[in-house]
Design a protein around this motif. Structure first.
Motif, PDB file in Angstrom:
ATOM      1  N   SER A 118       4.159  11.307   3.991  1.00 19.71           N
ATOM      2  CA  SER A 118       2.729  11.261   3.982  1.00 19.71           C
ATOM      3  C   SER A 118       1.999  12.810   4.013  1.00 19.71           C
ATOM      4  O   SER A 118       2.662  13.733   4.471  1.00 19.71           O
ATOM      5  CB  SER A 118       2.313  10.664   5.644  1.00 19.71           C
ATOM      6  N   PRO A 119       0.971  12.921   3.546  1.00 21.66           N
ATOM      7  CA  PRO A 119       0.065  14.056   3.467  1.00 21.66           C
ATOM      8  C   PRO A 119      -0.133  14.750   4.912  1.00 21.66           C
ATOM      9  O   PRO A 119      -0.393  13.868   5.548  1.00 21.66           O
ATOM     10  CB  PRO A 119      -1.191  13.494   2.736  1.00 21.66           C
TER      11      PRO A 119
ATOM     12  N   ASP B 244      -3.122   7.052   8.453  1.00 19.07           N
ATOM     13  CA  ASP B 244      -2.582   6.202   7.183  1.00 19.07           C
ATOM     14  C   ASP B 244      -0.787   6.176   7.753  1.00 19.07           C
ATOM     15  O   ASP B 244      -0.017   5.108   7.799  1.00 19.07           O
ATOM     16  CB  ASP B 244      -2.318   7.136   5.951  1.00 19.07           C
ATOM     17  N   HIS B 245      -0.288   7.279   8.338  1.00 17.34           N
ATOM     18  CA  HIS B 245       1.237   7.206   8.913  1.00 17.34           C
ATOM     19  C   HIS B 245       1.312   6.219   9.913  1.00 17.34           C
ATOM     20  O   HIS B 245       2.170   5.423  10.065  1.00 17.34           O
ATOM     21  CB  HIS B 245       1.535   8.616   9.279  1.00 17.34           C
TER      22      HIS B 245
ATOM     23  N   ASP C   1       0.715  -1.100   0.187  1.00 16.92           N
ATOM     24  CA  ASP C   1       0.011  -0.154  -0.017  1.00 16.92           C
ATOM     25  C   ASP C   1       0.870   1.351   0.057  1.00 16.92           C
ATOM     26  O   ASP C   1       0.329   2.378  -0.205  1.00 16.92           O
ATOM     27  CB  ASP C   1      -1.000  -0.046   1.284  1.00 16.92           C
ATOM     28  N   PHE C   2       2.195   1.094   0.341  1.00 18.73           N
ATOM     29  CA  PHE C   2       2.970   2.599   0.479  1.00 18.73           C
ATOM     30  C   PHE C   2       4.330   2.274  -0.214  1.00 18.73           C
ATOM     31  O   PHE C   2       5.052   3.237  -0.449  1.00 18.73           O
ATOM     32  CB  PHE C   2       2.992   2.814   1.766  1.00 18.73           C
TER      33      PHE C   2
ATOM     34  N   GLU D 123      -0.246  13.267  -2.405  1.00 18.21           N
ATOM     35  CA  GLU D 123      -1.727  12.912  -2.044  1.00 18.21           C
ATOM     36  C   GLU D 123      -1.910  11.805  -1.403  1.00 18.21           C
ATOM     37  O   GLU D 123      -3.044  11.531  -0.731  1.00 18.21           O
ATOM     38  CB  GLU D 123      -2.299  13.099  -3.570  1.00 18.21           C
ATOM     39  N   ARG D 124      -0.878  10.962  -1.385  1.00 16.94           N
ATOM     40  CA  ARG D 124      -1.309   9.625  -0.637  1.00 16.94           C
ATOM     41  C   ARG D 124       0.322   9.331  -0.068  1.00 16.94           C
ATOM     42  O   ARG D 124       1.398   9.896  -0.330  1.00 16.94           O
ATOM     43  CB  ARG D 124      -1.682   8.439  -1.415  1.00 16.94           C
ATOM     44  N   LEU D 125       0.125   8.250   1.046  1.00 13.86           N
ATOM     45  CA  LEU D 125       1.431   8.095   1.859  1.00 13.86           C
ATOM     46  C   LEU D 125       2.248   7.389   0.830  1.00 13.86           C
ATOM     47  O   LEU D 125       1.961   6.471  -0.168  1.00 13.86           O
ATOM     48  CB  LEU D 125       1.151   7.015   2.811  1.00 13.86           C
TER      49      LEU D 125
ATOM     50  N   ARG E 254       7.427   9.473  -8.062  1.00 15.09           N
ATOM     51  CA  ARG E 254       6.535   9.603  -6.989  1.00 15.09           C
ATOM     52  C   ARG E 254       6.564  10.897  -6.324  1.00 15.09           C
ATOM     53  O   ARG E 254       5.832  11.443  -5.632  1.00 15.09           O
ATOM     54  CB  ARG E 254       6.822   8.567  -5.804  1.00 15.09           C
TER      55      ARG E 254
ATOM     56  N   ARG F 297      -3.390  13.377   6.908  1.00 14.32           N
ATOM     57  CA  ARG F 297      -3.396  11.884   7.087  1.00 14.32           C
ATOM     58  C   ARG F 297      -2.831  11.122   8.320  1.00 14.32           C
ATOM     59  O   ARG F 297      -1.953  10.288   8.001  1.00 14.32           O
ATOM     60  CB  ARG F 297      -3.420  11.211   5.605  1.00 14.32           C
TER      61      ARG F 297
END
Lengths: 100, 158
Positions: free
Chosen positions: B107-108, B114-115, B5-6, B76-78, B37, B111
């Motif tokens: 990370s954004p 998520d982190h 996912d990251f 925008e995302r991790l 990225r 969020r």
């Protein structure tokens, strides 16, 4: 004959716990987790932290980080040992102050 | 959250060449730039932010592992990557040991959850000594990818 044995102190192992709430917006991320573990390691008591059904070693940052405790999460800190009261007070205070 | 996912596959580095803390962070951010990225124009800003975060306390969390990270509005995302330094890098780790295994995360700012879940995943997997050992011994990006995939499929966590 005079006894040279020292009197044995009645050592009582304290076993205390308290519920705390994660207050800081970022949750229990690396820095607060580090602070928690450093504080826990100042005491000889064993420290456990429980989130829901999961209980981890409070003296290991790898373990604390696996809780992924976000803001608003309720945790229970459990201290067992001679300095359990002092340990619990110090650890609880970290949460109350939002790890500032 | 899983590694897939990251972790950006094409930013994985099996043989980091940098031998100090700042250079190794720079090398991993460069890997994310090369994989597309992170924008080249944000490179320096992100490196500085990560180093500033390290000054607040090392992210070398023990077992030869570090998780340098920052929040940055450009993502925008991790996004994250993994790097291995076979010689080890002095990272002012909590246990004083050199770091061989680095997970770098950006990370954004909005969020934090998520982190936390990425840190959770990394720390949960690294509690497994075999996983940690195999990862440090990896000689290629393919080896690392395979180990991360196996971890994602719960091959290591008991």
């Amino acid at each position: 004959m005079k006894s040279t044995l020292k009197p044995v102190l009645a050592m009582e192992t304290l076993n205390v716990s308290k519920k705390v709430m994660v207050q800081n917006a970022q949750g229990l991320h690396a820095r607060p987790a580090d602070l928690f573990v450093k504080t826990a390691n100042r005491y000889s008591s064993s420290i456990e932290v429980t989130k829901g059904s999961e209980t981890v070693d409070g003296k290991s940052i790898l373990n604390i980080l696996t809780l992924a405790a976000e803001q608003g999460t309720e945790l229970e800190i459990h201290a067992i040992g001679d300095d359990a009261n002092e340990a619990l007070a110090a650890l609880t205070e970290l949460f109350e102050q939002g790890f500032e | 959250m899983k590694f897939s996912d990251f972790v950006c596959q094409d930013a994985i580095r099996a043989e980091l060449s940098a031998d100090d803390k700042e250079s190794v962070i720079r090398e991993l951010v460069s890997a994310l730039v090369e994989s597309g990225r992170v924008a080249e124009s944000d490179h320096e800003d992100i490196v500085k932010a990560i180093i500033k975060r390290e000054e607040l306390g090392s992210t070398g969390i023990g077992r030869g592992v570090a998780v340098p990270h920052t929040k940055h509005p450009s993502v925008e995302r991790l996004v994250g990557t993994v790097g291995i330094s076979h010689d080890g890098v002095d990272f002012d780790s909590l246990d004083g040991e050199k770091v061989q295994l680095l997970f770098l995360l950006i990370s954004p700012p909005d969020r934090p959850g998520d982190h936390l879940r990425a840190l959770e995943n990394i720390s949960r997997q690294l509690r497994d000594e075999m996983f940690c050992k195999f990862l440090k011994q990896s000689k290629s990006c393919a080896d690392i990818s395979q180990l991360l995939e196996e971890a994602d499929n719960n091959q290591f966590v008991s």
